[in-house]
Design an enzyme around this catalytic site. Structure first.
Site, PDB file in Angstrom:
ATOM      1  N   GLY A 249       0.803  -1.223   0.000  1.00 13.58           N
ATOM      2  CA  GLY A 249       0.000   0.000   0.000  1.00 13.58           C
ATOM      3  C   GLY A 249       0.833   1.268   0.000  1.00 13.58           C
ATOM      4  O   GLY A 249       0.362   2.338   0.376  1.00 13.58           O
TER       5      GLY A 249
ATOM      6  N   SER B 222      -0.766  -4.326  -5.002  1.00 11.30           N
ATOM      7  CA  SER B 222      -2.096  -4.887  -5.260  1.00 11.30           C
ATOM      8  C   SER B 222      -2.152  -5.473  -6.668  1.00 11.30           C
ATOM      9  O   SER B 222      -2.746  -6.535  -6.880  1.00 11.30           O
ATOM     10  CB  SER B 222      -3.198  -3.850  -5.038  1.00 11.30           C
ATOM     11  OG  SER B 222      -2.983  -2.724  -5.834  1.00 11.30           O
ATOM     12  N   ALA B 223      -1.515  -4.803  -7.626  1.00  9.21           N
ATOM     13  CA  ALA B 223      -1.464  -5.346  -8.993  1.00  9.21           C
ATOM     14  C   ALA B 223      -0.656  -6.644  -9.017  1.00  9.21           C
ATOM     15  O   ALA B 223      -1.046  -7.615  -9.670  1.00  9.21           O
ATOM     16  CB  ALA B 223      -0.835  -4.326  -9.940  1.00  9.21           C
TER      17      ALA B 223
ATOM     18  N   ASP C 180       0.086  -0.456 -13.428  1.00 14.08           N
ATOM     19  CA  ASP C 180       0.659  -1.378 -12.443  1.00 14.08           C
ATOM     20  C   ASP C 180       0.533  -2.838 -12.879  1.00 14.08           C
ATOM     21  O   ASP C 180       1.470  -3.631 -12.721  1.00 14.08           O
ATOM     22  CB  ASP C 180      -0.032  -1.204 -11.084  1.00 14.08           C
ATOM     23  CG  ASP C 180       0.322   0.128 -10.436  1.00 14.08           C
ATOM     24  OD1 ASP C 180       0.882   0.992 -11.131  1.00 14.08           O
ATOM     25  OD2 ASP C 180       0.034   0.296  -9.238  1.00 14.08           O
TER      26      ASP C 180
END
Ligand code: PMV
Length: 330
Positions: free
Chosen positions: A111, A117-118, A160
Site C-alpha cells: 500500500g 495490489s497489482a 501497475d
C-alpha cells in the site's frame, strides 16, 4: 505446488500528468510479491498472507461458485478483496473451480505505491492457472489482473498490472480509451534507492485534489501538467542514451512540479532533499504522493543513510526484466 512471483514498479516520470493524457515512464523493480498455490480436494480457499496482514484467513467457494469471505475482516478487507476477486476471475476465465491453499509473501511495503495490489492480482491468477495445469497468455493475464483492480477500486490505469505482468520499462501514453505501452530499452543500469513513509492520503483522493485545482485554475495547472509530459519524453530519451545525469536533473524538475500540484508532503520532501544532498543524481516522489515512496537515482550507501536519518525506510532496487514468472513448481 507452484510459486509465482510478480514484480513491483516505480514511476520514473509522469504520475498525475498521465491522468490528463500525458505520457508516463514506469519501471518494474526487482522486488517481488510471491504467491504459492496448492490445489485442495475440497472447495476451501485458505489464504495465508502475513505480509498483507491476512494471516490464516479462510474463504469458501459457494454453491454458485463465488468466493465467499465469511468474516468481516475490517481493515484487511481491501487487501483480501484483490486476492478474492483474482481467484473469482481466474475460475471464471478457466471455467474451473477447485479449492486452493494460497500463501502470499511480499518483499515490498504494502500500500505504499509500489504496485503490490497489482502484483497480488497477477501472481494469484497465474498461480491458480498453473497449479491446475493451464497456460495463460501474458496479454490475457494482464487484462484479467487489470479487471481485478478496476472491480476492487472502481477505476484504475493499466500501468501497475502491465508492469507486474511484463516487467521492464514502459512508456505509457493514454490515447482515448486505449493506452499505448511501448517497451523502452535502457542505455545504462538505473540504480534506484526507494525511500518510503506511511501514506496519509489515497491515490483516489490525491487524483481528485489535483482535478479540483485543474478545474478552478486551469490556466495555471495545465502548463504544469504539460511540462511534466515534456519531462517524461525527455526522460525517455535520457534513459535510452544512458545519460543518468540528465535523468537525475529531470527527476528533480519533475518533483518540483509535483510539489507545485500539492501532492508531496513534508516527509517526502525531507527524503527527496536528503538524498540529493547525500549525492544522488536526482530524486522525486513516485506514485500518487501523500506519503508513500520517493526514488533517488543512486547506489550510494550515504544516500540510504540520509533517507533513514529523516525517518524514512529504505529499499534498494534495480530493474526487473521478466515480469510474472514461475519460481518453483513441485
Ligand atoms: O499510487 P500509484 O503508485 O498507483 O500511482 C498512481 C499514479 C497516478 O498517476 C497518480 C494515478 C494513475 O492512475 O495513473
Amino acid at each position: 505446488m507452484i510459486t509465482i512471483r510478480a514484480p513491483g514498479k516505480v514511476i520514473l516520470y509522469g504520475e498525475h500528468a498521465v491522468v490528463y493524457g500525458e505520457p508516463a515512464l514506469a519501471m518494474a523493480i526487482n522486488k517481488y510479491l510471491y504467491v504459492t498455490a496448492r490445489a485442495r480436494d475440497d472447495n476451501k480457499i485458505n489464504i495465508n498472507a502475513r505480509d498483507l496482514r491476512l494471516a490464516g484467513i479462510s474463504v469458501t467457494i459457494s454453491e454458485g461458485g463465488d468466493v465467499v469471505a465469511k468474516t468481516d475482516y475490517g481493515a484487511v478487507i481491501s487487501a483480501l478483496s484483490y486476492v478474492k476477486r483474482a481467484i473469482e476471475l481466474a475460475m471464471e476465465y478457466l471455467d474451473k473451480k477447485v479449492g486452493i491453499d494460497l500463501e502470499i509473501r511480499s518483499e515490498m511495503p504494502v500500500g505504499a505505491g509500489l504496485g503490490t495490489s497489482a502484483a497480488v492480482a497477477v501472481a494469484t491468477i497465474l498461480a491458480y492457472a498453473k497449479e491446475l495445469g493451464y497456460d495463460i497468455d501474458k496479454r490475457e493475464l494482464s487484462r484479467l489482473a487489470w479487471q481485478v483492480e478496476k472491480d476492487v477500486q472502481g477505476s484504475a490505469s493499466p500501468t501497475d498490472t502491465t508492469m507486474a505482468t511484463f516487467g521492464g520499462i514502459m512508456y505509457i501514453k493514454p490515447e482515448g480509451n486505449n493506452t499505448v505501452m511501448e517497451p523502452v530499452k535502457p542505455g545504462a543500469n538505473v540504480p534506484l534507492i526507494i525511500g518510503y513513509v506511511p501514506r496519509i492520503s489515497t491515490t483516489k483522493d490525491l487524483v481528485a485534489m489535483v482535478r479540483r485545482k485543474y478545474e478552478i485554475m486551469r490556466n495555471i495547472i495545465e502548463p504544469i501538467i504539460k511540462s511534466i509530459g515534456l519531462i517524461t519524453k525527455k526522460g525517455r530519451e535520457a534513459l535510452e542514451m544512458g545519460d543518468l545525469e540528465l535523468m537525475g536533473t529531470l527527476m528533480n524538475i519533475n518533483h518540483g512540479l509535483l510539489d507545485a500540484l500539492g501532492v508531496s508532503t513534508r516527509q517526502l520532501n525531507d527524503m527527496v532533499y536528503a538524498a540529493r544532498h547525500a549525492g544522488a543524481l536526482g530524486s522525486k516522489l513516485t506514485g500518487a504522493g501523500g506519503g508513500g515512496c520517493m526514488i533517488a537515482l543512486s547506489d550510494r550507501i550515504e544516500v540510504e543513510k540520509a533517507i533513514e536519518l529523516t525517518g524514512g525506510s529504505v529499499l534498494r532496487a534495480g530493474l526487473d526484466t521478466n515480469g510474472a514468472t514461475i519460481v518453483s513448481n513441485d
